[in-house]
Design a protein around this motif. Structure first.
Motif, short mmCIF file in Angstrom:
data_model
loop_
_atom_site.label_atom_id
_atom_site.label_comp_id
_atom_site.label_asym_id
_atom_site.label_seq_id
_atom_site.Cartn_x
_atom_site.Cartn_y
_atom_site.Cartn_z
N GLY A 148 21.08 -13.71 16.28
CA GLY A 148 20.93 -12.27 16.45
C GLY A 148 19.53 -11.83 16.80
O GLY A 148 19.08 -10.76 16.38
N SER A 149 18.82 -12.64 17.58
CA SER A 149 17.43 -12.33 17.91
C SER A 149 17.29 -11.55 19.21
O SER A 149 16.18 -11.37 19.70
CB SER A 149 16.62 -13.63 18.01
OG SER A 149 16.74 -14.38 16.83
N GLY A 150 18.40 -11.10 19.79
CA GLY A 150 18.32 -10.31 21.01
C GLY A 150 18.87 -11.05 22.22
O GLY A 150 19.15 -12.25 22.17
N SER A 203 25.52 -11.61 8.73
CA SER A 203 24.94 -12.89 9.12
C SER A 203 26.02 -13.96 9.27
O SER A 203 27.13 -13.82 8.75
CB SER A 203 23.90 -13.33 8.10
OG SER A 203 22.80 -12.45 8.12
N ALA A 229 23.09 -5.29 8.04
CA ALA A 229 22.04 -6.17 8.56
C ALA A 229 22.60 -7.54 8.88
O ALA A 229 23.59 -7.98 8.29
CB ALA A 229 20.91 -6.29 7.54
N MET A 232 18.26 -11.10 11.33
CA MET A 232 16.91 -10.62 11.61
C MET A 232 16.56 -9.35 10.86
O MET A 232 15.81 -8.49 11.35
CB MET A 232 16.75 -10.42 13.12
CG MET A 232 16.92 -11.69 13.93
SD MET A 232 15.81 -13.04 13.43
CE MET A 232 14.23 -12.35 13.95
N ALA A 233 17.03 -9.21 9.64
CA ALA A 233 16.81 -8.01 8.85
C ALA A 233 15.35 -7.60 8.72
O ALA A 233 15.06 -6.40 8.74
CB ALA A 233 17.44 -8.18 7.46
N LEU A 235 13.16 -7.49 10.84
CA LEU A 235 12.81 -6.72 12.04
C LEU A 235 13.74 -5.52 12.23
O LEU A 235 13.28 -4.41 12.52
CB LEU A 235 12.86 -7.62 13.28
CG LEU A 235 11.61 -8.44 13.57
CD1 LEU A 235 11.49 -9.60 12.59
CD2 LEU A 235 11.65 -8.98 15.00
N THR A 236 15.03 -5.73 12.07
CA THR A 236 15.99 -4.66 12.36
C THR A 236 16.17 -3.69 11.20
O THR A 236 16.56 -2.54 11.41
CB THR A 236 17.37 -5.26 12.71
OG1 THR A 236 17.87 -5.98 11.57
CG2 THR A 236 17.27 -6.21 13.90
N HIS A 237 15.92 -4.14 9.99
CA HIS A 237 16.09 -3.33 8.78
C HIS A 237 14.86 -3.49 7.89
O HIS A 237 14.95 -3.83 6.71
CB HIS A 237 17.36 -3.73 8.02
CG HIS A 237 18.63 -3.42 8.75
ND1 HIS A 237 19.00 -4.07 9.90
CD2 HIS A 237 19.61 -2.51 8.48
CE1 HIS A 237 20.16 -3.59 10.32
NE2 HIS A 237 20.55 -2.65 9.48
#
Length: 263
Positions: A148-150, A203, A229, A232-233, A235-237
């Protein structure tokens, strides 16, 4: 600069980032904890401006040794993914120097034995296949889709290059994280450090298996799931991640309390 610094709080914290990132990945979480902590976040081995990897040595051994140079007494040690496995190993190696331990989705695959681990192994097997064909971009796409890194293809060219130049790193960590070459699992029941196991609700299932096992064997651990989440929580959360860490500090007494004379 190979180490990022934030905050002027009363106690030190060391934050260790995930694979393919840099110390700067902690900026969002650090922003919410800077009044409470003085934070250091180094670029780990072969990442950013971190130390160079010596192929003659084990990658996880080298990464742990390099990170240990930043470990000061009474440190709140916080790690994410690969960085969380380094943090766990540091806590095992230097228990007297770690005040609390926060592990955000440690990818300690040797701790998982259920269907989530089997699904992970089946999926991730396509990464070394792509690398064997010299297709680092394909390997990066496979890896990033799982964690989930983009969207790799939507990333700036410089970031794509940064990732493809380092997509070999997950394979280099396998002796420690899959085969437990560092003998982490047998030592877990002896770790008395207050520990928070933090995971995202979205996840990959292997993460829940790892978290469940660590919560079972670590004698002073608690687990928490962040709604909405994924891996990558931090960064994203970032706010929710920082809130969970701060709440953990509040209950992992004695934290931030004055030391008594002679104590």
């Amino acid at each position: 600069m190979s180490v990022k610094h934030w905050g002027e709080g009363p106690e030190p914290a060391l934050m260790l980032h995930c694979t393919l990132a840099q110390g700067s990945a902690w900026a969002g979480v650090a922003r919410h904890l800077r009044e409470r902590l003085t934070i250091s976040a180094p670029d780990l081995l072969a990442h950013g401006e971190g130390p160079e990897y010596d192929p003659a040595q084990d990658f996880h051994d080298q990464a742990t040794e390099a990170a240990a140079r930043h470990l000061t007494p009474d440190t709140h040690l916080i790690g994410h993914s690969f960085g969380a496995t380094i943090a766990l190993r540091l806590a095992l190696d230097h228990p007297g120097r770690v005040k609390t331990l926060t592990l955000i989705e440690p990818v300690l695959f040797c701790a998982a034995t259920g269907p989530g681990r089997a699904a992970h192994d089946a999926y991730i097997a396509d990464v070394p296949k792509a690398l064997a064909q010299g297709d680092t971009a394909a390997a990066a796409r496979i890896f990033l889709r799982l964690w989930g890194s983009g969207d790799f293809d939507a990333m700036p060219a410089g970031l794509q290059t940064y990732i493809t130049d380092r997509i070999w790193i997950p394979g280099a960590t396998e002796p420690a994280l899959i085969d437990d070459r560092a003998l982490i699992l047998p030592r877990l029941p002896h770790l008395k450090t207050p520990t928070l196991l933090l995971q995202g609700a979205l996840s990959p299932p292997v993460i829940a298996e790892i978290t469940t096992q660590l919560a079972r064997v670590l004698p002073n651990a608690r687990s928490q799931t962040l709604p909405g989440a994924a891996h990558m929580a931090p960064l994203t959360h970032a706010a929710a991640t920082a809130q969970a860490i701060a709440a953990f500090f509040d209950t992992a007494a004695p934290i931030f309390s004055p030391r008594m004379p002679g104590g």
